[in-house]
Design a protein around this motif. Sequence first.
Motif, short mmCIF file in Angstrom:
data_model
loop_
_atom_site.label_atom_id
_atom_site.label_comp_id
_atom_site.label_asym_id
_atom_site.label_seq_id
_atom_site.Cartn_x
_atom_site.Cartn_y
_atom_site.Cartn_z
N ALA A 6 0.83 -1.21 0.00
CA ALA A 6 0.00 0.00 0.00
C ALA A 6 0.86 1.25 0.00
CB ALA A 6 -0.92 -0.02 1.21
N ARG A 7 1.90 1.25 0.81
CA ARG A 7 2.79 2.42 0.89
C ARG A 7 3.45 2.69 -0.45
NH1 ARG A 7 7.64 3.99 0.87
NH2 ARG A 7 8.41 1.87 0.48
N GLU A 8 3.92 1.65 -1.11
CA GLU A 8 4.61 1.82 -2.39
C GLU A 8 3.66 2.35 -3.46
OE1 GLU A 8 6.53 -1.82 -3.40
OE2 GLU A 8 8.00 -1.67 -1.78
N ILE A 9 2.44 1.85 -3.50
CA ILE A 9 1.49 2.32 -4.52
C ILE A 9 1.11 3.78 -4.26
CG2 ILE A 9 -0.83 1.99 -5.45
CD1 ILE A 9 -0.41 -1.03 -4.78
N LEU A 10 0.92 4.13 -3.02
CA LEU A 10 0.63 5.53 -2.69
C LEU A 10 1.77 6.44 -3.10
CD1 LEU A 10 -1.04 5.00 0.79
CD2 LEU A 10 -2.16 5.97 -1.23
N ALA A 11 3.00 5.98 -2.94
CA ALA A 11 4.16 6.78 -3.30
C ALA A 11 4.27 6.96 -4.81
CB ALA A 11 5.43 6.14 -2.75
N ALA A 57 -6.13 -2.51 -0.73
CA ALA A 57 -6.96 -1.31 -0.83
C ALA A 57 -7.30 -0.77 0.55
CB ALA A 57 -8.23 -1.61 -1.62
N LEU A 58 -7.64 -1.66 1.47
CA LEU A 58 -7.96 -1.22 2.83
C LEU A 58 -6.74 -0.59 3.50
CD1 LEU A 58 -10.20 -4.18 4.02
CD2 LEU A 58 -10.91 -1.80 3.78
N GLU A 59 -5.55 -1.14 3.25
CA GLU A 59 -4.34 -0.56 3.83
C GLU A 59 -4.04 0.80 3.22
OE1 GLU A 59 -2.74 -1.74 6.57
OE2 GLU A 59 -4.58 -2.95 6.50
N MET A 60 -4.37 0.99 1.94
CA MET A 60 -4.20 2.31 1.34
C MET A 60 -5.14 3.32 1.99
SD MET A 60 -3.72 1.31 -2.70
CE MET A 60 -3.61 3.03 -3.23
N ARG A 66 -6.26 3.12 5.00
CA ARG A 66 -5.77 3.35 6.36
C ARG A 66 -4.67 4.41 6.36
NH1 ARG A 66 -5.78 -0.46 10.60
NH2 ARG A 66 -5.83 -2.25 9.15
N ARG A 67 -3.77 4.32 5.37
CA ARG A 67 -2.62 5.22 5.31
C ARG A 67 -2.96 6.59 4.74
NH1 ARG A 67 2.77 3.48 5.27
NH2 ARG A 67 3.04 1.38 6.11
N ALA A 68 -3.88 6.64 3.79
CA ALA A 68 -4.15 7.90 3.09
C ALA A 68 -5.66 8.12 2.93
CB ALA A 68 -3.46 7.91 1.73
N PRO A 69 -6.38 8.28 4.03
CA PRO A 69 -7.84 8.39 3.94
C PRO A 69 -8.31 9.58 3.11
CG PRO A 69 -7.07 8.97 6.14
CD PRO A 69 -5.90 8.37 5.42
N ARG A 70 -7.55 10.67 3.12
CA ARG A 70 -7.98 11.86 2.38
C ARG A 70 -7.80 11.70 0.88
NH1 ARG A 70 -5.89 16.96 6.13
NH2 ARG A 70 -7.07 16.38 8.01
N ARG A 71 -6.92 10.82 0.46
CA ARG A 71 -6.70 10.64 -0.97
C ARG A 71 -7.66 9.62 -1.57
NH1 ARG A 71 -0.87 9.24 -2.63
NH2 ARG A 71 -1.88 9.47 -4.66
N CYS A 72 -8.18 8.72 -0.76
CA CYS A 72 -9.06 7.66 -1.26
C CYS A 72 -10.48 8.20 -1.36
CB CYS A 72 -8.99 6.44 -0.34
SG CYS A 72 -7.39 5.61 -0.38
N ARG A 73 -10.88 8.53 -2.56
CA ARG A 73 -12.21 9.08 -2.80
C ARG A 73 -13.28 8.01 -2.73
NH1 ARG A 73 -12.77 12.95 -7.92
NH2 ARG A 73 -11.34 14.17 -6.61
N ALA A 74 -12.92 6.77 -3.07
CA ALA A 74 -13.87 5.66 -3.02
C ALA A 74 -13.08 4.36 -3.02
CB ALA A 74 -14.82 5.69 -4.21
N LEU A 75 -13.70 3.32 -2.44
CA LEU A 75 -13.13 1.97 -2.46
C LEU A 75 -14.13 1.03 -3.11
CD1 LEU A 75 -11.65 1.46 1.15
CD2 LEU A 75 -10.44 2.21 -0.91
N ILE A 76 -13.60 0.11 -3.91
CA ILE A 76 -14.39 -0.96 -4.51
C ILE A 76 -13.71 -2.26 -4.09
CG2 ILE A 76 -15.19 -2.00 -6.66
CD1 ILE A 76 -14.75 0.90 -7.88
N LEU A 77 -14.38 -3.02 -3.23
CA LEU A 77 -13.80 -4.23 -2.64
C LEU A 77 -14.56 -5.44 -3.15
CD1 LEU A 77 -13.44 -2.90 1.02
CD2 LEU A 77 -11.77 -2.79 -0.84
N MET A 78 -13.84 -6.31 -3.86
CA MET A 78 -14.47 -7.44 -4.56
C MET A 78 -13.92 -8.76 -4.03
SD MET A 78 -13.99 -5.84 -8.41
CE MET A 78 -14.96 -7.11 -9.19
N ASN A 79 -14.83 -9.67 -3.66
CA ASN A 79 -14.44 -11.04 -3.28
C ASN A 79 -13.30 -11.04 -2.27
OD1 ASN A 79 -14.99 -10.98 -6.52
ND2 ASN A 79 -15.97 -12.75 -5.58
#
Length: 239
Positions: free
Chosen positions: A49-54, A72-75, A77-90
């Motif tokens: 998550a940290r690497e993708i955010l970077a 996605a959940l870890e992203m 957790r780390r950057a709540p203001r940047r995550c406009r929406a989450l789509i969590l599948m299976n």
Amino acid sequence: MNDTRPTFVLLHGLLCDADTWADFIGPLSRLGHVLAADLSGIDSLPEAAREILARTTGPLIVAGHSMGGRVALEMARRAPRRCRALILMNTGYRGLGEGESEKRMALVRAARAGGIQAIADDWLDGMIASATRGDAALMARMRAMVLRSTPDSFAGQIQALIGRPDATGLLGRLACPVLLMSGTEDRWSPLERHADMASRVPDATLEAIGGAGHMAPFEAPAACLSAITGWLARRGLSG
């Protein structure tokens, strides 16, 4: 003019790759930038998550399938203001279950002894809906994808999953809208688990993908994409 469109970050699951999103990248690219991340070399979900955010800038809409949903959940957790929406599948949210580590490590030992091909067919069989077995072309496509993995990559992903954080407390703190999706025939991450997740998230929508198993992005891509784009439009996130 600055491009303020969001970046769709697409996160595949265990023993999968960007082919998970083959039917999604084109349509989503009309709504924003798209990054289909490579999770083949990971050994830690928080570090992934940290690497993708970077690697990204600006607002994100993060879609994760299976293991990718955990990232996605870890992203978020780390950057709540940047995550406009989450789509969590299976996917899921709890930490390591009783006996899970031993079962997962047995698969790693089998893959190291006989190659990924030693586990590919049995692994896929547990991930798909009954009707999917009759689609020879789709089965060949998914098997070819699994065989692109290596025992070392698989071992790293298993290490990441064994060491995964429990996200129970995080769900209630998610500030962005969340779309939860699962196949009605998913035996690994059943629809009931996603309903439980939805009950814990402040702003959640649950979509059932009829007739699909754990590999819903492959088994029912049109239904998954329709659910995603419809939800984005209703939430004002599609442009």
